[in-house]
Design a protein around this motif. Sequence first.
Motif, PDB file in Angstrom:
ATOM      1  N   SER A  12       0.839  -1.196   0.000  1.00  0.00           N
ATOM      2  CA  SER A  12       0.000   0.000   0.000  1.00  0.00           C
ATOM      3  C   SER A  12       0.878   1.251   0.000  1.00  0.00           C
ATOM      4  N   GLU A  13       0.225   2.398   0.060  1.00  0.00           N
ATOM      5  CA  GLU A  13       0.972   3.654   0.125  1.00  0.00           C
ATOM      6  C   GLU A  13       1.636   3.865   1.484  1.00  0.00           C
ATOM      7  N   ARG A  14       1.447   2.944   2.418  1.00  0.00           N
ATOM      8  CA  ARG A  14       2.151   3.003   3.699  1.00  0.00           C
ATOM      9  C   ARG A  14       3.632   2.644   3.557  1.00  0.00           C
ATOM     10  N   ARG A  15       4.024   2.103   2.416  1.00  0.00           N
ATOM     11  CA  ARG A  15       5.426   1.755   2.154  1.00  0.00           C
ATOM     12  C   ARG A  15       6.097   2.928   1.438  1.00  0.00           C
ATOM     13  N   VAL A  16       7.142   3.472   2.041  1.00  0.00           N
ATOM     14  CA  VAL A  16       7.900   4.588   1.489  1.00  0.00           C
ATOM     15  C   VAL A  16       9.300   4.076   1.178  1.00  0.00           C
ATOM     16  N   GLU A  22      13.809   1.692   3.167  1.00  0.00           N
ATOM     17  CA  GLU A  22      12.364   1.698   2.947  1.00  0.00           C
ATOM     18  C   GLU A  22      11.691   1.514   4.286  1.00  0.00           C
ATOM     19  N   THR A  24       7.829   0.775   6.134  1.00  0.00           N
ATOM     20  CA  THR A  24       6.400   0.470   6.081  1.00  0.00           C
ATOM     21  C   THR A  24       5.799   0.979   7.376  1.00  0.00           C
ATOM     22  N   LYS A 114       3.999  10.130   4.743  1.00  0.00           N
ATOM     23  CA  LYS A 114       4.838  10.214   3.550  1.00  0.00           C
ATOM     24  C   LYS A 114       6.170  10.918   3.791  1.00  0.00           C
ATOM     25  N   ILE A 130      -1.407   9.924   4.928  1.00  0.00           N
ATOM     26  CA  ILE A 130      -1.895   8.771   4.170  1.00  0.00           C
ATOM     27  C   ILE A 130      -3.301   8.513   4.668  1.00  0.00           C
TER      28      ILE A 130
END
Length: 131
Positions: A12-16, A22, A24, A114, A130
């Motif tokens: 999901s967009e929770r992973r940067v 990286e 999560t 983010k 998010i």
Amino acid sequence: MIVRTLEEAERSERRVVTPTWESTRLLLKNDRMGFSFHITTIYANTETHICYQNHLEAVYCISGEGEVETLADGVVHKIRPGTIYVLDRHDDHLLRGITEMKLACVFNPPLSGKEVHDEEGVYPLEAEPIS
């Protein structure tokens, strides 16, 4: 009750993702817990400059090896599984991944979702949330 899995959050967009790490973000500001909780991977053979002027962070190493160097005094601390380090003074530091490291991180105040480090290693106090 909030229930999430790392596997679903990673998709999901929770992973940067950045060039050196990286993260999560499993728990964020909009979850209203007063802190955020992340599983972060530091890539092998990388160095990241960090100085959280707006946040306090506790970091627990789950796997891998690395080191953290405090820039004020040049002291290097080895990081390996079972090690916790706590950035309780907005410590300006370098985080180095010797091997790939998996870390569990807690932030206060909580992150919105983010955030990435700026040129001075800082996360902004407020970033785009998010949903």
